[in-house]
Structure formats: structure tokens, C-alpha cells
Design an enzyme around this catalytic site. Structure first.
Site, PDB file in Angstrom:
ATOM      1  N   ASN A   8      55.796  30.108  55.744  1.00  0.00           N
ATOM      2  CA  ASN A   8      55.649  31.101  56.808  1.00  0.00           C
ATOM      3  C   ASN A   8      54.183  31.109  57.247  1.00  0.00           C
ATOM      4  OD1 ASN A   8      55.658  33.304  58.490  1.00  0.00           O
ATOM      5  ND2 ASN A   8      55.940  34.835  56.872  1.00  0.00           N
ATOM      6  N   LYS A  10      52.936  32.595  59.707  1.00  0.00           N
ATOM      7  CA  LYS A  10      52.577  33.863  60.370  1.00  0.00           C
ATOM      8  C   LYS A  10      51.846  33.562  61.693  1.00  0.00           C
ATOM      9  CE  LYS A  10      52.356  35.850  55.812  1.00  0.00           C
ATOM     10  NZ  LYS A  10      52.064  36.992  55.010  1.00  0.00           N
ATOM     11  N   HIS A  97      60.953  40.483  57.983  1.00  0.00           N
ATOM     12  CA  HIS A  97      59.717  40.358  57.193  1.00  0.00           C
ATOM     13  C   HIS A  97      59.015  41.716  57.149  1.00  0.00           C
ATOM     14  CE1 HIS A  97      55.787  39.101  55.804  1.00  0.00           C
ATOM     15  NE2 HIS A  97      56.358  37.985  55.390  1.00  0.00           N
ATOM     16  N   GLU A  99      56.022  42.528  57.338  1.00  0.00           N
ATOM     17  CA  GLU A  99      54.975  42.743  58.346  1.00  0.00           C
ATOM     18  C   GLU A  99      55.584  43.183  59.672  1.00  0.00           C
ATOM     19  OE1 GLU A  99      53.115  38.942  57.824  1.00  0.00           O
ATOM     20  OE2 GLU A  99      52.327  39.590  55.893  1.00  0.00           O
ATOM     21  N   GLU A 155      61.009  39.855  48.598  1.00  0.00           N
ATOM     22  CA  GLU A 155      59.567  39.875  48.863  1.00  0.00           C
ATOM     23  C   GLU A 155      59.006  41.279  48.602  1.00  0.00           C
ATOM     24  OE1 GLU A 155      58.014  36.454  51.188  1.00  0.00           O
ATOM     25  OE2 GLU A 155      58.339  38.028  52.642  1.00  0.00           O
ATOM     26  N   GLY A 161      50.562  38.511  50.281  1.00  0.00           N
ATOM     27  CA  GLY A 161      49.195  38.291  50.745  1.00  0.00           C
ATOM     28  C   GLY A 161      48.124  38.940  49.894  1.00  0.00           C
ATOM     29  N   SER A 209      52.664  35.898  47.166  1.00  0.00           N
ATOM     30  CA  SER A 209      51.531  35.292  46.439  1.00  0.00           C
ATOM     31  C   SER A 209      51.947  34.104  45.572  1.00  0.00           C
ATOM     32  CB  SER A 209      50.808  36.352  45.602  1.00  0.00           C
ATOM     33  OG  SER A 209      50.222  37.315  46.449  1.00  0.00           O
TER      34      SER A 209
HETATM   35  C1  PEP Z   1      55.035  36.105  53.191  1.00  0.00           C
HETATM   36  O1  PEP Z   1      54.360  36.552  54.101  1.00  0.00           O
HETATM   37  O2  PEP Z   1      56.255  35.967  53.338  1.00  0.00           O
HETATM   38  C2  PEP Z   1      54.373  35.728  51.952  1.00  0.00           C
HETATM   39  C3  PEP Z   1      55.112  35.470  50.929  1.00  0.00           C
HETATM   40  O3  PEP Z   1      53.000  35.686  51.983  1.00  0.00           O
HETATM   41  P1  PEP Z   1      52.029  35.240  50.784  1.00  0.00           P
HETATM   42  O4  PEP Z   1      52.587  33.994  50.165  1.00  0.00           O
HETATM   43  O5  PEP Z   1      50.714  35.006  51.427  1.00  0.00           O
HETATM   44  O6  PEP Z   1      52.010  36.357  49.794  1.00  0.00           O
END
Ligand code: PEP
Length: 266
Positions: A8, A10, A97, A99, A155, A161, A209
């Protein structure tokens, strides 16, 4: 089943030239990675340019959108339809998601409509959830056969993040809970084959992460079928290392699905 590794990106990188460089580098690095399905989800505006660089049908990378609208076309300024994504060569779309829930105020009802629209356009929705309520509301009124087409991405928001991943044992507990909910209608079935098929068909992946060091823990220890990778997918070396570590840890299991082994039962 091959592990699924979803990148992803983003709202990154900042220019098309950078996006092409990142893509090229990933493309070269994963050339020999055969035991995983890699899905790149770039910003909409880069999809067309990146898609044109690959040779289908044997190419190892698939594409996905990071969202879509629930209508096919019309007066919906700024939106992109599932049909448009499909037309550009996408096979997947990330929906729900955290976000988008936070900054765009997407609700479970909106996400549910998007899932249904994505399925109609033959896209595989990757539904991101952090709790069972989001899972139930997001998948409301889906038929069993539609549920089975989804990929559920667990998630936890605290892990996205932040560099603070959910420990695999905790993530595994959530994976078990998701499987129970999504397979629950079939508990009534007297056929063990139906129950087995349901479990086998539902893909649950982990995101939050993930990096090249911890990726295999979620697959091997926690039993997830794949990963949703944000930050680490923007660094080609790190992402390639992650993909290679995952595939080394999970040589493809040539075990056929029950459906393949005993088609008459279905
Ligand atoms: C995400 O945004 O779906 C995600 C998993 O981000 P990150 O790996 O940076 O935590």
C-alpha cells in the site's frame, strides 16, 4: 496457497518518475519470487503508467486500487469506480483502510456498499478492519459465495505506520475470531467438507508495521495468509527482502484444495 503480499503505497511517492523507479526496482528484485503473489497498490494517477510496463499474463505483480466509489459512473466528483480500476488492469482494491475511516470519514455502511460494487466489477476487495464490529458491518448482507471472495486485512490502528507492530500471538487471536465470525453460518452444516472449505477459502492477512524482519512471524507463527505492507513497501530493497523472506519461510504447499481433490463433493 501462495502468501499474498500487498504493497500500500498510500499517497506516495511524490512524482510519477519516482513511482516508476520504485516500481522498476521492485519488479527486477522480485523476478524470481515465484512463491508469493505480490500486489502493488499505487495512487490512482500512477496506475496506468505502471500497468503499461508489465507483460501479461505471466507477470508476477498484480495491481490494486487504494479505494473506489460504489457507483459505476456519474456525477461523483473526484471519485473512481471499480469498473475504471478493473479497466486499468487492477484485480484488487483496498477498502476501509483506517486512514480513510479517519480522514475521509468513511463509515461501515459506505464500505459495505463499496465492497458490493467492487465484487460486481470482479475486483477482490481487501477489507481492512481493526475489530469485529467493522467486520460484521462491512460484510453485511453478503452472500456466502461473496464473502469467500474477500480478503480480510487485520490492521490494528496502533500498529499502522508507528513501528510498533501487534505481537503475532495477539494478531493470531484476532485472526481466529475473524474466522469464527465469517464462517459462522456454516456451523449448521452437517458436512465436514463444507466447514473445511469455508476455512480454506477465507484469506486473512495482517498489516501494521510489517518489515523484512518480522514478516515471517505473521505467516509462520500466527498463520496469516499474507501481509499488507505500508511504509516498508516504499523502500524497494526492504520490500524485496521482505518478499524473499516470506517465500523462503513458506515454500509453496502443493497440497490441493478439497475442491480440486474431490470436486464431486461440491
Ligand atoms: C497500512 O497502511 O496498511 C500499513 C500497514 O502501514 P505500515 O506498514 O506503514 O504500518
Amino acid at each position: 496457497m501462495k502468501p499474498l503480499i500487498v504493497a500500500n503505497w498510500k499517497m506516495n511517492p511524490a512524482t510519477l518518475a519516482e513511482a516508476k523507479r520504485l516500481f522498476d526496482s521492485i519488479k527486477r528484485g522480485i523476478k524470481n519470487v515465484k512463491n508469493a503473489e505480490i500486489v502493488i497498490c499505487p495512487p490512482f494517477v500512477y496506475l496506468s503508467a505502471l500497468e503499461s510496463e508489465i507483460m501479461r499474463p505471466s507477470f508476477a505483480i498484480s495491481f490494486g486500487g487504494q479505494s473506489c466509489f460504489w457507483e459505476e459512473k456519474g456525477a461523483f466528483t473526484g471519485e473512481v469506480s471499480p469498473k475504471m480500476l478493473k479497466d486499468l488492469g487492477c484485480d484488487y482494491v483496498i477498502l476501509g483502510h483506517s486512514e480513510r475511516r479517519k480522514y475521509l470519514k468513511e463509515t461501515d455502511e459506505m464500505i459495505n456498499k463499496k465492497i458490493k460494487a467492487a465484487l460486481k466489477s470482479d475486483l477482490t476487495p481487501i477489507l481492512c478492519i481493526e475489530n469485529i464490529s467493522q467486520l460484521k458491518k462491512g460484510t453485511k448482507d453478503l452472500l456466502r459465495k461473496e464473502q469467500k471472495k474477500l480478503i480480510i486485512a487485520y490492521e490494528p490502528v496502533f500498529a499502522i505506520g508507528t513501528g510498533k507492530p501487534c505481537i503475532p500471538e495477539k494478531a493470531k487471536e484476532m485472526k481466529t475470531a475473524i474466522k469464527k465470525i465469517i464462517g459462522e453460518e456454516d456451523k449448521s452444516s452437517s458436512s465436514p467438507f463444507v466447514a473445511a472449505r469455508v476455512n480454506e477459502d477465507i484469506s486473512i492477512i495482517y498489516g501494521g508495521s510489517v518489515n523484512s524482519q518480522n514478516a515471517t512471524d505473521y505467516i509462520k507463527m500466527a498463520g496469516f495468509q499474507g501481509l499488507l505492507v505500508g511504509g516498508a513497501s516504499l523502500d524497494s530493497e526492504e520490500f524485496i527482502k521482505l518478499a524473499k523472506n516470506v517465500t523462503r519461510a513458506c515454500p509453496v504447499v502443493e497440497l490441493r484444495s478439497l475442491r480440486d481433490c474431490a470436486p464431486k463433493l461440491f
